[in-house]
Design a protein around this motif. Sequence first.
Motif, PDB file in Angstrom:
ATOM      1  N   UNK A 324      -4.024  -8.142  16.121  1.00 44.71           N
ATOM      2  CA  UNK A 324      -5.120  -7.503  16.851  1.00 44.71           C
ATOM      3  C   UNK A 324      -4.841  -7.606  18.348  1.00 44.71           C
ATOM      4  N   UNK A 325      -5.345  -6.615  19.100  1.00 40.78           N
ATOM      5  CA  UNK A 325      -5.267  -6.652  20.555  1.00 40.78           C
ATOM      6  C   UNK A 325      -6.685  -6.807  21.103  1.00 40.78           C
ATOM      7  N   UNK A 326      -6.898  -7.858  21.874  1.00 34.78           N
ATOM      8  CA  UNK A 326      -8.213  -8.147  22.444  1.00 34.78           C
ATOM      9  C   UNK A 326      -8.265  -7.628  23.869  1.00 34.78           C
ATOM     10  N   UNK A 327      -9.278  -6.817  24.171  1.00 31.80           N
ATOM     11  CA  UNK A 327      -9.504  -6.336  25.521  1.00 31.80           C
ATOM     12  C   UNK A 327     -10.332  -7.392  26.252  1.00 31.80           C
ATOM     13  N   UNK A 328      -9.771  -7.978  27.300  1.00 31.23           N
ATOM     14  CA  UNK A 328     -10.439  -9.086  27.983  1.00 31.23           C
ATOM     15  C   UNK A 328     -11.611  -8.626  28.840  1.00 31.23           C
ATOM     16  N   UNK A 329     -11.746  -7.325  29.075  1.00 28.51           N
ATOM     17  CA  UNK A 329     -12.922  -6.827  29.791  1.00 28.51           C
ATOM     18  C   UNK A 329     -14.157  -6.899  28.896  1.00 28.51           C
ATOM     19  N   UNK A 330     -13.967  -6.568  27.635  1.00 27.50           N
ATOM     20  CA  UNK A 330     -15.098  -6.575  26.703  1.00 27.50           C
ATOM     21  C   UNK A 330     -15.091  -7.786  25.780  1.00 27.50           C
TER      22      UNK A 330
END
Length: 379
Positions: A324-330
């Motif tokens: 998985x790729x986690x978006x650190x903005x959200x």
Amino acid sequence: TPPTRPSSHLSSGINAEYGEERLRSQYTKLHATPNWATKPTPQEGSSLLASTGSITGPSKTLPTKKLSVTRCKNLNVRKASNCVIKSLLFHPSAAVGAVTGYSKSLDLFEVDGENNRHLHREHFPNFPVDSAQFTANGEEVILGAKRPHFYTFDLHKCKGTKMAGVRNKPTLHYKHFSLSSQYIGFRGQEGMFGVFSAADKQIVKCVHHRTRISCSAFVGEHHFVTGGRGGFLTYWDTRTWKPICDFQDEGALHCTAVAVSERHLAVGGDSGVVNIYNREDISTSNATPLRAVMNLTTGINNLTFNSTGELLAISSKKVKQALRLINLHSLHCAPNWPTGKTPLSYVNSVNFSPNSGYVGIGTSKGTALLYKLNHYRSF
């Protein structure tokens, strides 16, 4: 006079005079970096960094809803492997990638997403590689395995060198390590963490974590963190070689992976949970995660931040499709990628190119998957 177009099978016929010159010029003359991957001038870089903090794509921040991803030719399409890939790496400044694993070989490729020309293969006898990293200056690759020694590979001399382990430290292993510009940290048994000089590869200091160490990461130039059984993490100072503090990862039985960016610390556990902390909070004993990511359900073996700190790749090698790729903005997973049709199989290694233009994935099938992250214009 050296040939104008040397063979890709360089290890079988490269003279000393031509060897160093070849790898120095390979990246810029014979295999020029694609236009979109060319490093900016200082003036260009300064203006971009002033507005975005990194060399990014059309928008200032990464979109939080969808991730634009394009599949490229496999990185190792010109030199396929049937062995498990344990490490897929990107050179810190040249458009070059490396693949290594249980094939006992290190393969270097030009990264252009289309041809991915094979540049060199170096074989390491009786050394099934478990981990590998480029040094910060990009001049060497450090390789570790379950052996009483480790290897370095000099990209200029095109030569591998066997580095002897420490004789009086039998519990110090060389299978997994962390790397900074100054130090190499090898994780051993019984909580031992051996710190070597990145310059001369000599032992500098051994420290002991409170439990068995299963993960580690350097934090800037003067600190590092170790984690292991019981979910305990220790934050160390390399100027005194003493712990600054201990804290327990929230909800974790055992820490299995750790990664650091300029703003965050991510800790993965054996249950598949990834806790994301503010980096500033890890110097205290009461760090509380910003978010617990629960999208995977088996032990985390890989955590990797991209260069801007906007993306965090998390993966587990125990089940298929566990990336998985986690978006650190959200602080949420990218909803549209990877999909069920993405040919991930069992993921062993994930890495971003220096400016996040590519993400590479090493699998148990021996494929080095390569994807273009379209938000980022630079390699």
